[in-house]
Design a protein around this motif. Sequence first.
Motif, PDB file in Angstrom:
ATOM      1  N   ASN A  60      -0.079  -8.976  -0.749  1.00  0.00           N
ATOM      2  CA  ASN A  60      -0.536  -7.857   0.066  1.00  0.00           C
ATOM      3  C   ASN A  60      -0.406  -6.563  -0.726  1.00  0.00           C
ATOM      4  O   ASN A  60       0.028  -6.570  -1.885  1.00  0.00           O
ATOM      5  CB  ASN A  60       0.223  -7.782   1.405  1.00  0.00           C
ATOM      6  CG  ASN A  60       1.725  -7.579   1.221  1.00  0.00           C
ATOM      7  OD1 ASN A  60       2.152  -6.825   0.348  1.00  0.00           O
ATOM      8  ND2 ASN A  60       2.524  -8.243   2.040  1.00  0.00           N
ATOM      9  N   LEU A  61      -0.760  -5.449  -0.121  1.00  0.00           N
ATOM     10  CA  LEU A  61      -0.829  -4.186  -0.841  1.00  0.00           C
ATOM     11  C   LEU A  61       0.515  -3.766  -1.432  1.00  0.00           C
ATOM     12  O   LEU A  61       0.597  -3.424  -2.617  1.00  0.00           O
ATOM     13  CB  LEU A  61      -1.366  -3.083   0.089  1.00  0.00           C
ATOM     14  CG  LEU A  61      -1.442  -1.685  -0.507  1.00  0.00           C
ATOM     15  CD1 LEU A  61      -2.292  -1.657  -1.760  1.00  0.00           C
ATOM     16  CD2 LEU A  61      -1.978  -0.694   0.534  1.00  0.00           C
TER      17      LEU A  61
ATOM     18  N   ASP B 166      -7.278  -0.370   3.764  1.00  0.00           N
ATOM     19  CA  ASP B 166      -6.238  -1.244   3.217  1.00  0.00           C
ATOM     20  C   ASP B 166      -4.854  -0.790   3.648  1.00  0.00           C
ATOM     21  O   ASP B 166      -3.976  -1.623   3.908  1.00  0.00           O
ATOM     22  CB  ASP B 166      -6.338  -1.274   1.685  1.00  0.00           C
ATOM     23  CG  ASP B 166      -7.589  -1.983   1.203  1.00  0.00           C
ATOM     24  OD1 ASP B 166      -7.928  -3.034   1.771  1.00  0.00           O
ATOM     25  OD2 ASP B 166      -8.231  -1.489   0.264  1.00  0.00           O
TER      26      ASP B 166
ATOM     27  N   VAL C 260     -12.748  -0.721  -1.027  1.00  0.00           N
ATOM     28  CA  VAL C 260     -11.876  -1.542  -0.188  1.00  0.00           C
ATOM     29  C   VAL C 260     -11.435  -2.773  -0.963  1.00  0.00           C
ATOM     30  O   VAL C 260     -12.246  -3.434  -1.626  1.00  0.00           O
ATOM     31  CB  VAL C 260     -12.596  -1.953   1.103  1.00  0.00           C
ATOM     32  CG1 VAL C 260     -11.733  -2.916   1.916  1.00  0.00           C
ATOM     33  CG2 VAL C 260     -12.940  -0.730   1.933  1.00  0.00           C
ATOM     34  N   GLY C 261     -10.144  -3.080  -0.902  1.00  0.00           N
ATOM     35  CA  GLY C 261      -9.613  -4.247  -1.602  1.00  0.00           C
ATOM     36  C   GLY C 261      -9.092  -3.938  -2.992  1.00  0.00           C
ATOM     37  O   GLY C 261      -8.501  -4.804  -3.637  1.00  0.00           O
TER      38      GLY C 261
END
Length: 216
Positions: free
Chosen positions: A84-85, A112, A154-155
């Motif tokens: 995850n981030l 995000d 995004v991502g």
Amino acid sequence: KPESELTFEPYNVAIETVAHWIKVSNQLLADAPAVAAYIDTRLRDGLAQRVERQLLLGTGVTPQIKGLTIAGNFVAFTADSGANLVESINKAKYNRWAVGEVVDTVIVNPADWAAMEVLREGAGTGQYLYGAPGTVAGASPFGVDVVMSQFMPVGNFMIGSLRSSATIYQRQGATVEMGYINDDFTKNLVTIRAEERLGLAVDRPMGLMYGAITAV
């Protein structure tokens, strides 16, 4: 005592003009002074957004700035599968520290970061991992300040020592001017333009890391 060495070489920083404009009637400007102030504010806001986009994504082909996410301005980040981030922020932070780069900022897309805020334990039914909705968890995972930009894809994310790795050279601040072009005069129109002249130099690409948050 040990000796250090600095090597200098020519480096061209292209100064580009970022601008946009609209047309307004003379009558509107004369009859509604408040509209002129409103237009000025909106043009400056739109210009700031265009500058932000180019600082991240500009292609470097005139009239665009060469943005931070363009090849040559960063070290590629290799994500872990399922990360995850905040996990990727942690990995990238210590990857850069291992080569002597003390990171201070991470740039993420708001979507995000929103996903990070609502991440929960277990199968999504446990406690919120990044603070309950009624608390202020702050936006500095592992001591790295988060900057959100709608222009970050995004991502993906960028992390690094931005204060010492890149420099903005501003030759002209945001300026709003008006005048006649083409047949404006005969049509009672005024062209209003907002523009700014600046360039971006990435002095130390090793201080910046960019890539996908998780491996596909």
